[in-house]
Design an enzyme around this catalytic site. Structure first.
Site, PDB file in Angstrom:
ATOM      1  N   ASN A 102       0.868  -1.186   0.000  1.00  0.00           N
ATOM      2  CA  ASN A 102       0.000   0.000   0.000  1.00  0.00           C
ATOM      3  C   ASN A 102       0.900   1.230   0.000  1.00  0.00           C
ATOM      4  OD1 ASN A 102      -1.787   2.061   0.485  1.00  0.00           O
ATOM      5  ND2 ASN A 102      -2.327   1.395   2.566  1.00  0.00           N
ATOM      6  N   TRP A 103       0.966   1.876  -1.140  1.00  0.00           N
ATOM      7  CA  TRP A 103       1.868   3.037  -1.251  1.00  0.00           C
ATOM      8  C   TRP A 103       1.297   4.286  -0.569  1.00  0.00           C
ATOM      9  CZ3 TRP A 103       4.557   3.407  -6.752  1.00  0.00           C
ATOM     10  CH2 TRP A 103       5.398   2.296  -6.912  1.00  0.00           C
ATOM     11  N   LYS A 104       0.044   4.229  -0.164  1.00  0.00           N
ATOM     12  CA  LYS A 104      -0.596   5.390   0.482  1.00  0.00           C
ATOM     13  C   LYS A 104      -0.409   6.622  -0.410  1.00  0.00           C
ATOM     14  CE  LYS A 104      -0.009   3.087   4.859  1.00  0.00           C
ATOM     15  NZ  LYS A 104       0.106   3.140   6.309  1.00  0.00           N
ATOM     16  N   HIS A 141      -9.405   1.077   5.275  1.00  0.00           N
ATOM     17  CA  HIS A 141      -8.096   1.272   5.903  1.00  0.00           C
ATOM     18  C   HIS A 141      -8.259   2.224   7.091  1.00  0.00           C
ATOM     19  CE1 HIS A 141      -3.952   2.402   6.612  1.00  0.00           C
ATOM     20  NE2 HIS A 141      -3.612   1.311   5.954  1.00  0.00           N
ATOM     21  N   GLU A 151      -6.603   4.609   8.060  1.00  0.00           N
ATOM     22  CA  GLU A 151      -6.401   6.031   7.730  1.00  0.00           C
ATOM     23  C   GLU A 151      -7.648   6.619   7.078  1.00  0.00           C
ATOM     24  OE1 GLU A 151      -2.685   5.382   5.711  1.00  0.00           O
ATOM     25  OE2 GLU A 151      -1.814   4.800   7.634  1.00  0.00           O
ATOM     26  N   GLU A 163      -4.904  -4.996  10.694  1.00  0.00           N
ATOM     27  CA  GLU A 163      -3.864  -3.989  10.907  1.00  0.00           C
ATOM     28  C   GLU A 163      -4.129  -3.248  12.217  1.00  0.00           C
ATOM     29  OE1 GLU A 163      -1.939  -2.670   6.948  1.00  0.00           O
ATOM     30  OE2 GLU A 163      -3.789  -1.539   7.145  1.00  0.00           O
ATOM     31  N   GLY A 191       3.022   2.137  10.791  1.00  0.00           N
ATOM     32  CA  GLY A 191       4.010   3.210  10.641  1.00  0.00           C
ATOM     33  C   GLY A 191       4.760   3.564  11.906  1.00  0.00           C
ATOM     34  N   SER A 216       3.921  -2.262  10.254  1.00  0.00           N
ATOM     35  CA  SER A 216       5.370  -2.317  10.477  1.00  0.00           C
ATOM     36  C   SER A 216       6.001  -3.649  10.069  1.00  0.00           C
ATOM     37  CB  SER A 216       5.704  -1.977  11.939  1.00  0.00           C
ATOM     38  OG  SER A 216       5.322  -0.644  12.236  1.00  0.00           O
ATOM     39  N   GLY A 253       3.028  -1.137   4.201  1.00  0.00           N
ATOM     40  CA  GLY A 253       3.050   0.271   3.829  1.00  0.00           C
ATOM     41  C   GLY A 253       4.449   0.709   3.446  1.00  0.00           C
ATOM     42  N   GLY A 254       5.154   1.322   4.396  1.00  0.00           N
ATOM     43  CA  GLY A 254       6.450   1.931   4.125  1.00  0.00           C
ATOM     44  C   GLY A 254       7.430   1.027   3.403  1.00  0.00           C
TER      45      GLY A 254
HETATM   46  P1  13P Z   1       3.363   0.299   7.555  1.00  0.00           P
HETATM   47  O1  13P Z   1       3.826  -0.996   6.922  1.00  0.00           O
HETATM   48  O2  13P Z   1       4.073   1.489   7.044  1.00  0.00           O
HETATM   49  O3  13P Z   1       3.314   0.196   9.038  1.00  0.00           O
HETATM   50  O4  13P Z   1       1.832   0.494   7.066  1.00  0.00           O
HETATM   51  C1  13P Z   1       0.933  -0.547   7.200  1.00  0.00           C
HETATM   52  C2  13P Z   1      -0.296  -0.189   6.482  1.00  0.00           C
HETATM   53  O5  13P Z   1      -1.057   0.669   6.908  1.00  0.00           O
HETATM   54  C3  13P Z   1      -0.575  -0.862   5.202  1.00  0.00           C
HETATM   55  O6  13P Z   1      -1.874  -0.625   4.771  1.00  0.00           O
END
Ligand code: 13P
Length: 243
Positions: A9-11, A89, A91, A159, A165, A203, A224-225
């Site tokens: 997920n590149w957000k 998600h 967020e 999640e 993050g 993470s 994510g990251g």
């Molecule tokens: P991180 O891997 O950056 O913690 O993000 C997880 C996430 O929200 C994937 O959707």
């Protein structure tokens, strides 16, 4: 056993120049033994048409078209080349006030457009510390998953909000407890629950992926990251292949 899935997920990160990362990933994992999904920003979806990986949106509107300035529909994502979409998600739930009912409607919109919905759930730190994790999960599962869900059209992503993050990861026992609980709850509602993929997210990195993938009922990860760079995502994919 469900087919394993490594999802990135590149957000709100990435411009056209960053698509070179997909080429690098293809060089290493072009014929991976697991499914690979990339969810770039909507602006980049149509630019991903040459990649062998599955492509997903990060959100969709509940309607397929109409006067909703700035929104993107599931039909549009499919038309641009997506086969998946993330729904609910944390967020989106936090930034845009999305409720379980909205997440269910978005997931149904995804099905109607022929997309696979990756329905995201997870507790906050206060809920974890208050001992209500499993009841929060129950409420989210009951409210966010449409009745029409099947193992073909739905993936669940667990999640924990406090792990996203932050570099903080639940213990393997904590992940195992929630994933086993999710499987049981799914089995109460869906005949093919054993085949529904349940991803862990929060993470995930190359250094912890193998341990996480060794936990029962973890069928992959939503990353994510560490999905932004091929060099970071590659070891996670390799760990899933070997799990
Ligand atoms: P991180 O891997 O950056 O913690 O993000 C997880 C996430 O929200 C994937 O959707």
């Amino acid at each position: 056993m469900p087919r394993k899935l490594a999802a990135g997920n590149w957000k709100m990160n990435g411009q056209r120049a960053n698509l070179v990362e997909l080429q690098k990933l293809e060089d290493k994992h072009g014929d991976a033994g697991v499914d690979i999904l990339i969810c770039p920003p909507a602006t980049l979806i149509s630019g991903c048409e040459d990649t062998p990986f599955d492509i997903g949106g990060q959100d969709c509107h509940v309607n397929q078209s109409g006067a909703h300035t700035g929104d993107v529909s599931a039909d549009m994502l499919a038309d641009a080349g997506a086969s998946y979409v993330l729904t609910g998600h944390s967020e989106r739930r936090t930034d845009h006030g999305e409720t379980d009912a909205i997440v269910a409607a978005k997931s149904q919109a995804a099905y109607d457009a022929g997309l696979i919905a990756v329905i995201c759930i997870g507790e906050t730190l206060a809920e974890r510390e208050g001992g209500t994790t499993l009841s929060v999960i129950d409420t989210q599962l009951a409210g966010s998953i449409p009745a029409a869900a099947t193992a073909e059209n739905t993936v669940i992503a667990y999640e924990p909000v406090w792990a996203i993050g932050t570099g903080k990861v639940p213990t393997l026992d904590q992940i195992g407890e929630v994933h086993a609980h999710i499987r049981k709850q799914l089995a109460d509602r869906f005949d093919d629950a054993d085949e529904m993929r349940i991803l862990y997210g929060g993470s995930v990195k190359g250094s912890n992926a193998a341990d996480i993938f060794g936990v029962p009922h973890v069928d992959g990860a939503l990353v994510g990251g560490a999905s932004l760079k091929a060099d970071d995502f590659s070891p996670i994919i390799s760990a899933l292949e070997q799990a």
